[in-house]
Each structure stands twice: as structure tokens, then as C-alpha cells.
Design a protein around this motif. Structure first.
Motif, PDB file in Angstrom:
ATOM      1  N   ALA A  22       0.829  -1.206   0.000  1.00 29.52           N
ATOM      2  CA  ALA A  22       0.000   0.000   0.000  1.00 29.52           C
ATOM      3  C   ALA A  22       0.862   1.253   0.000  1.00 29.52           C
ATOM      4  CB  ALA A  22      -0.933  -0.008   1.213  1.00 29.52           C
ATOM      5  N   GLU A 262     -12.652  -4.811  -6.677  1.00 21.67           N
ATOM      6  CA  GLU A 262     -11.273  -5.090  -6.277  1.00 21.67           C
ATOM      7  C   GLU A 262     -11.045  -4.745  -4.809  1.00 21.67           C
ATOM      8  OE1 GLU A 262      -6.732  -3.637  -7.476  1.00 21.67           O
ATOM      9  OE2 GLU A 262      -8.496  -2.656  -8.346  1.00 21.67           O
ATOM     10  N   ASP A 263     -10.249  -5.579  -4.132  1.00 26.31           N
ATOM     11  CA  ASP A 263      -9.880  -5.318  -2.749  1.00 26.31           C
ATOM     12  C   ASP A 263      -8.956  -4.108  -2.685  1.00 26.31           C
ATOM     13  OD1 ASP A 263      -9.093  -5.327  -0.111  1.00 26.31           O
ATOM     14  OD2 ASP A 263      -7.711  -7.010  -0.319  1.00 26.31           O
ATOM     15  N   ARG A 264      -9.420  -3.061  -1.984  1.00 24.30           N
ATOM     16  CA  ARG A 264      -8.613  -1.841  -1.846  1.00 24.30           C
ATOM     17  C   ARG A 264      -8.550  -1.407  -0.388  1.00 24.30           C
ATOM     18  NH1 ARG A 264      -5.311   0.019  -5.378  1.00 24.30           N
ATOM     19  NH2 ARG A 264      -5.832   2.177  -4.917  1.00 24.30           N
ATOM     20  N   PRO A 267      -4.851   0.251   0.580  1.00 30.36           N
ATOM     21  CA  PRO A 267      -4.716   1.521  -0.147  1.00 30.36           C
ATOM     22  C   PRO A 267      -5.709   2.573   0.352  1.00 30.36           C
ATOM     23  CG  PRO A 267      -4.511  -0.298  -1.674  1.00 30.36           C
ATOM     24  CD  PRO A 267      -4.914  -0.892  -0.349  1.00 30.36           C
TER      25      PRO A 267
END
Length: 309
Positions: A22, A262-264, A267
Motif C-alpha cells: 500500500a 477489487e480489494d482496496r 490503499p
């Protein structure tokens, strides 16, 4: 604007799997250093120091640190950094006790540093739209099922079974961080049972009954003994149909259909941390930790068979 120079303190699995990618993917930050007493836990491109004391004494200079240590040792490290005006990112849970987190928040206010109690599951893809949809609904009941295999996710991590390590609430607090964020009314514990292995100080499973301030029942099933498929689901029954968050909040299913983005999570956390730093603010929500503390305060304790890795 110059990047925020950040050091990672504690170089375990979460730091390597989530924090490093990240940070490297966010232009608002530059990795200034890593800290761990284990010499070979450093990474290419950044100095590695054995302690926060060494980092602060020897450099390189940092504007912020991310604390990825076990919660039992986090207070002293965070207080040391905040006293110097260094911004602090607290991995979840933010501390071993509520009082110490309150003390850290007061310290940040005095020094002007930003303090961020980071609940990564709140940044899962389905959470924000679930919160928006539920804001206009009448909540009828909630079921939280968070079952996983501790041998897969926390192999050999003795600290997690000690006082302050939370046991099964280490993953369970992720579910509570989502529930406290998406449900439109506060909720509180009415009864529960903690299952504690005979050779451990923290629970391996829990069954908890909550109630929100309008009377809606919320049931939580936590278990660290799950094998095979893992379960991270929150199901909310409303007057307009069912809202389901699965895969830890990544997948949202509403009456209109399912969404999977999407996995964020991390971030998103670092984007939030940068915003807090640039605006001179802190974000320290302890509501998930309060509910865990209430479980230890009010739930019955039952002893079960010993657990060994």
C-alpha cells in the motif's frame, strides 16, 4: 507536496502482505525505514533499525510511523512518536485497552500530530454502499458469522492468546468494525458466552447477543476452529429485503443483485491517513473495541479443550 516519510514498526505478516504494497503504491508516502529487532526482516531500499529508539536517535527522519506490533506493546511506541510530533497509524486493534487509546488521542491533540485508528475492514469494497443502502431502511435483525482457521491465519503467534491479544476477537473485531459503521443505530451486548481453551488466556470462540437501540437483535458467531471454507458474513434483514456482506465485506448482495469489486482496503487506509495528516486531524473510533471489552466484561466464560498449534 513532498511525500510523507513513513517508517513501519513491526515487520510481521500484516506489514509485509498489506502495509508495504500500500505504501509503495501511494505517491503520498515514501518508505523511510523499517523497524524490527530481527535483523533480517528489513526490505530492499530502506534502512532497517532494531528499535524505534534507534530510529529516532539515528535517523533517517520520519514524518509518520505505522505500528504493526502486537497491541500489548503499542502504547509506549505510539506515545513516544506522538510526543515528537510524529503522525501515528495504529493497526487494529488500536490498543490493548480503551484507556490507553484515549490517552494517545489526548497526546496527539496536544502535539498536533495525527493519530489514526485504522479499521481496515471498513474499507472493503462493499462496506460504503451497504452503509448508504441501510441508512434508509428499517433494521429487523442481523446475523454475523465470522469463522476461520487460526492455524492458517495466525500460526505460532503466541501473543494473540495472551491478555490484550483478543483471541478470536482479533478477526471478530473486523466484523464489529463493519457492523458499527454500516448499521444506522448504536448497539450493545445483552448476553454471550466465551469459549476459552484450558491452556490459553483468550477465547477461541464466542456466541454473542446484541441489541440495537430500537430493539433489533444482532447475533454474532465467532469461531477460530473452522476448517475448509472460511466464513466472513454479515446478513442484515430489513423492511426492504436482505443486505449481505460476504468475504469480509468485499462482496455486497442486495435485492437488486451482487457487487464484487477489487480489494482496496489498505490503499484506502493509507489514502485516509494522508488526508488526516494534510488536514491536521485525527480519526480514533474505539466503538469496535468497546464492544469487545464489553464481551470480556459481561459474557460467561466456559473452558474447552486445550488448543495447540
Amino acid at each position: 507536496m513532498d511525500p510523507i516519510r513513513i517508517g513501519i514498526v513491526g515487520m510481521g505478516k500484516i506489514a509485509r502482505d498489506q502495509h508495504l504494497p500500500a505504501i509503495r503504491g501511494d505517491a503520498a508516502f515514501s518508505l523511510a525505514a523499517t523497524v524490527s529487532p530481527v535483523a533480517d526482516q528489513g526490505v530492499d531500499g530502506a534502512p532497517h533499525l532494531p528499535s524505534l529508539d534507534a530510529l529516532l536517535a539515528q535517523g533517517p527522519a520520519v514524518d509518520a510511523i505505522a505500528l504493526c506490533t502486537p497491541p500489548q506493546v503499542r502504547y509506549d511506541l505510539a506515545a513516544q512518536a506522538l510526543a515528537r510530533g510524529i503522525h501515528v497509524f495504529l493497526e487494529k486493534p488500536p490498543g490493548a485497552t480503551l484507556a490507553e487509546v484515549d490517552a494517545l488521542e489526548a497526546c496527539a491533540a496536544r502535539t498536533g500530530a495525527s493519530l489514526f485508528a485504522a479499521w481496515h475492514s471498513r474499507f472493503a469494497a462493499g462496506v460504503a454502499p451497504a452503509r448508504a443502502w441501510l441508512a434508509e431502511r428499517q433494521i429487523e435483525s442481523v446475523s454475523i458469522v465470522w469463522r476461520e482457521d487460526v492455524r492458517v491465519w495466525h500460526p505460532g503467534q503466541a501473543w494473540i492468546w495472551e491478555p490484550g491479544g483478543l483471541g478470536v476477537f482479533d478477526p471478530g473485531i473486523n466484523a464489529l468494525s463493519i457492523a458499527t459503521h454500516i448499521l444506522p443505530r448504536p448497539f450493545y451486548l445483552r448476553a454471550g458466552t466465551l469459549l476459552i481453551p484450558a491452556n490459553r488466556a483468550a477465547p477461541i470462540a464466542a456466541d454473542l447477543s446484541f441489541c440495537d437501540t430500537a430493539g433489533a437483535e444482532i447475533h454474532m458467531d465467532l469461531d477460530w476452529r473452522q476448517t475448509g471454507a472460511q466464513s466472513w458474513d454479515i446478513i442484515v434483514e430489513t423492511d426492504a429485503g436482505t443486505c449481505k456482506l460476504s468475504r469480509g465485506g468485499a462482496v455486497l448482495t442486495l435485492p437488486s443483485g451482487a457487487e464484487h469489486k477489487e480489494d482496496r482496503e489498505y490503499p484506502g487506509l493509507y489514502a485516509r491517513f494522508a488526508t488526516l495528516i494534510h488536514s491536521g486531524r485525527s480519526d480514533v473510533d474505539t466503538s469496535p473495541l468497546k464492544l469487545v471489552a464489553d464481551a470480556f466484561l459481561r459474557a460467561r466464560r466456559d473452558t474447552v479443550e486445550p488448543f495447540n498449534d
